[in-house]
Design a protein around this motif. Structure first.
Motif, PDB file in Angstrom:
ATOM      1  N   ARG A 107    -109.621  67.179  83.537  1.00 40.38           N
ATOM      2  CA  ARG A 107    -108.232  67.512  83.196  1.00 40.38           C
ATOM      3  C   ARG A 107    -107.338  66.274  83.146  1.00 40.38           C
ATOM      4  O   ARG A 107    -106.144  66.385  82.900  1.00 40.38           O
ATOM      5  CB  ARG A 107    -107.672  68.510  84.211  1.00 40.38           C
ATOM      6  CG  ARG A 107    -108.441  69.818  84.254  1.00 40.38           C
ATOM      7  CD  ARG A 107    -107.925  70.777  85.299  1.00 40.38           C
ATOM      8  NE  ARG A 107    -106.701  71.442  84.862  1.00 40.38           N
ATOM      9  CZ  ARG A 107    -106.247  72.583  85.380  1.00 40.38           C
ATOM     10  NH1 ARG A 107    -106.930  73.185  86.347  1.00 40.38           N
ATOM     11  NH2 ARG A 107    -105.136  73.119  84.946  1.00 40.38           N
ATOM     12  N   GLY A 108    -107.937  65.102  83.408  1.00 41.42           N
ATOM     13  CA  GLY A 108    -107.182  63.858  83.293  1.00 41.42           C
ATOM     14  C   GLY A 108    -106.574  63.357  84.589  1.00 41.42           C
ATOM     15  O   GLY A 108    -105.715  62.470  84.574  1.00 41.42           O
ATOM     16  N   TYR A 109    -107.029  63.914  85.715  1.00 43.54           N
ATOM     17  CA  TYR A 109    -106.517  63.500  87.015  1.00 43.54           C
ATOM     18  C   TYR A 109    -107.656  62.940  87.872  1.00 43.54           C
ATOM     19  O   TYR A 109    -108.827  63.174  87.599  1.00 43.54           O
ATOM     20  CB  TYR A 109    -105.866  64.681  87.742  1.00 43.54           C
ATOM     21  CG  TYR A 109    -104.748  65.333  86.970  1.00 43.54           C
ATOM     22  CD1 TYR A 109    -103.466  64.808  86.995  1.00 43.54           C
ATOM     23  CD2 TYR A 109    -104.979  66.470  86.200  1.00 43.54           C
ATOM     24  CE1 TYR A 109    -102.437  65.393  86.277  1.00 43.54           C
ATOM     25  CE2 TYR A 109    -103.959  67.069  85.479  1.00 43.54           C
ATOM     26  CZ  TYR A 109    -102.686  66.522  85.516  1.00 43.54           C
ATOM     27  OH  TYR A 109    -101.678  67.109  84.801  1.00 43.54           O
ATOM     28  N   THR A 110    -107.283  62.230  88.903  1.00 47.40           N
ATOM     29  CA  THR A 110    -108.277  61.722  89.860  1.00 47.40           C
ATOM     30  C   THR A 110    -108.199  62.544  91.131  1.00 47.40           C
ATOM     31  O   THR A 110    -107.128  62.686  91.728  1.00 47.40           O
ATOM     32  CB  THR A 110    -108.005  60.243  90.201  1.00 47.40           C
ATOM     33  OG1 THR A 110    -108.106  59.474  89.009  1.00 47.40           O
ATOM     34  CG2 THR A 110    -109.017  59.732  91.214  1.00 47.40           C
ATOM     35  N   TYR A 111    -109.328  63.114  91.517  1.00 51.12           N
ATOM     36  CA  TYR A 111    -109.412  63.862  92.774  1.00 51.12           C
ATOM     37  C   TYR A 111    -110.356  63.119  93.703  1.00 51.12           C
ATOM     38  O   TYR A 111    -111.489  62.797  93.326  1.00 51.12           O
ATOM     39  CB  TYR A 111    -109.936  65.284  92.533  1.00 51.12           C
ATOM     40  CG  TYR A 111    -110.233  66.067  93.804  1.00 51.12           C
ATOM     41  CD1 TYR A 111    -109.276  66.882  94.386  1.00 51.12           C
ATOM     42  CD2 TYR A 111    -111.478  65.959  94.424  1.00 51.12           C
ATOM     43  CE1 TYR A 111    -109.544  67.593  95.547  1.00 51.12           C
ATOM     44  CE2 TYR A 111    -111.763  66.666  95.591  1.00 51.12           C
ATOM     45  CZ  TYR A 111    -110.792  67.479  96.141  1.00 51.12           C
ATOM     46  OH  TYR A 111    -111.072  68.165  97.296  1.00 51.12           O
ATOM     47  N   LEU A 112    -109.896  62.797  94.898  1.00 52.72           N
ATOM     48  CA  LEU A 112    -110.724  62.119  95.892  1.00 52.72           C
ATOM     49  C   LEU A 112    -110.673  62.903  97.191  1.00 52.72           C
ATOM     50  O   LEU A 112    -109.608  63.149  97.745  1.00 52.72           O
ATOM     51  CB  LEU A 112    -110.231  60.690  96.127  1.00 52.72           C
ATOM     52  CG  LEU A 112    -110.990  59.878  97.189  1.00 52.72           C
ATOM     53  CD1 LEU A 112    -112.446  59.649  96.759  1.00 52.72           C
ATOM     54  CD2 LEU A 112    -110.295  58.550  97.446  1.00 52.72           C
ATOM     55  N   HIS A 113    -111.845  63.280  97.662  1.00 47.72           N
ATOM     56  CA  HIS A 113    -111.912  63.981  98.939  1.00 47.72           C
ATOM     57  C   HIS A 113    -111.979  62.951 100.056  1.00 47.72           C
ATOM     58  O   HIS A 113    -112.843  62.074 100.054  1.00 47.72           O
ATOM     59  CB  HIS A 113    -113.141  64.893  98.982  1.00 47.72           C
ATOM     60  CG  HIS A 113    -113.135  65.844 100.131  1.00 47.72           C
ATOM     61  ND1 HIS A 113    -114.217  66.060 100.940  1.00 47.72           N
ATOM     62  CD2 HIS A 113    -112.140  66.652 100.622  1.00 47.72           C
ATOM     63  CE1 HIS A 113    -113.916  66.956 101.865  1.00 47.72           C
ATOM     64  NE2 HIS A 113    -112.668  67.330 101.691  1.00 47.72           N
TER      65      HIS A 113
END
Length: 283
Positions: A107-113
């Protein structure tokens, strides 16, 4: 500008620490009063999730579980700025962390856990441990953001979801450790031994020092030179159970361990080192 979604005990103190460092922080919480309490600290409080993330390049999340993270982030989409980085400190499943990393990237975002071994005081002081894994370029960019928030940032490498797995492993140990202490104190009660005396024992004799050696013993797979035979460990375990039963004291975890010992003894491992009961758990 940063946003923080979820201002429970951990999220609230993370937010306070950011504000003390001069950061502008927009906050949202499902229970609005918890977020409202941060206004006196300088936080900008919003009732709607999408409004709370508007203009924020970094969006921190500290919620309950996979379902709540998915729900809140779905509601936040309308307000997310293009290319925003979502940093999730929630304890979740490893599968959920992998899925969200992929879905938000698409979706064009960065997700970092980035789960933590940190209590509220750690969050306020920037102590404790925070964990990450996955795309190393993403982690390199996130490190200047995360390192000041914790005492140590641990990078578990390029495998997505590994940090989530390590968090679950650590929490399982904490749960079993505490349950073991509860049984220890229950046996002490049955024997009329005070908690102060138990504490004095562990001040002189610290079994935690044997943790690494015990891990190597179980993982090594060689149980032929016992320091404590399984038969003898089971005999002592029987004494724990008998003493507790006679005193009318309930043990929570020892009965299950006794059953597991019996299973291994029935398979012919009674003369092996007692750590053989962990054999089936190793790869």
């Amino acid at each position: 500008m940063k946003a923080f979604l979820g201002t429970g005990l951990l999220g609230a103190n993370f937010t306070k620490a950011l504000l003390k460092k001069g950061e502008q922080v927009q906050v949202w919480n499902r229970t609005a009063l918890k977020a409202k309490a941060l206004e006196a600290e300088g936080a900008i409080v919003y009732e709607q999730i999408a409004d709370a993330v508007k203009g924020a390049a970094i969006v921190h999340v500290a919620l309950k579980d996979d379902a709540s993270v998915d729900e809140v982030l779905t509601a936040a989409v309308a307000g997310l700025q293009p290319g925003a980085m979502i940093i999730d400190h929630t304890t979740t499943s490893a599968e959920g962390a992998v899925r969200r990393t992929k879905a938000w990237k698409e979706r064009g975002y960065t997700y970092l856990h980035a789960p933590v071994f940190m209590g509220p005081q750690n969050a306020l002081e920037g102590t404790g441990f925070m964990m990450v894994s996955g795309d190393q370029e993403v982690i390199r960019k996130a490190e200047p953001i995360l390192s000041p928030m914790t005492g140590k940032l641990i990078n578990f490498g390029p495998e997505e979801g590994k940090a989530a797995g390590m968090k679950l492993i650590g929490n399982l140990f904490l749960v079993t450790f505490t349950a073991g202490l509860a049984d220890t104190l229950a046996l002490a009660k049955a024997l009329h031994v005070s908690i102060d005396d138990v504490s004095a024992l562990f001040e002189s004799w610290n079994p935690a020092m044997a943790l690494q050696a015990r891990l190597k013993k179980i993982g090594g797979g060689n149980y032929d030179q016992p320091s404590w035979e399984l038969d003898m460990a089971r005999k002592d375990t029987g004494l724990f159970l008998q003493t507790a039963e006679q005193a009318g004291v309930k043990l929570a975890v020892i009965p299950a361990i006794a059953e597991e010992m019996d299973r291994w003894i029935e398979m012919g491992f009674g003369k092996k080192d007692w750590t053989v009961i962990g054999k089936g758990s190793t790869r």
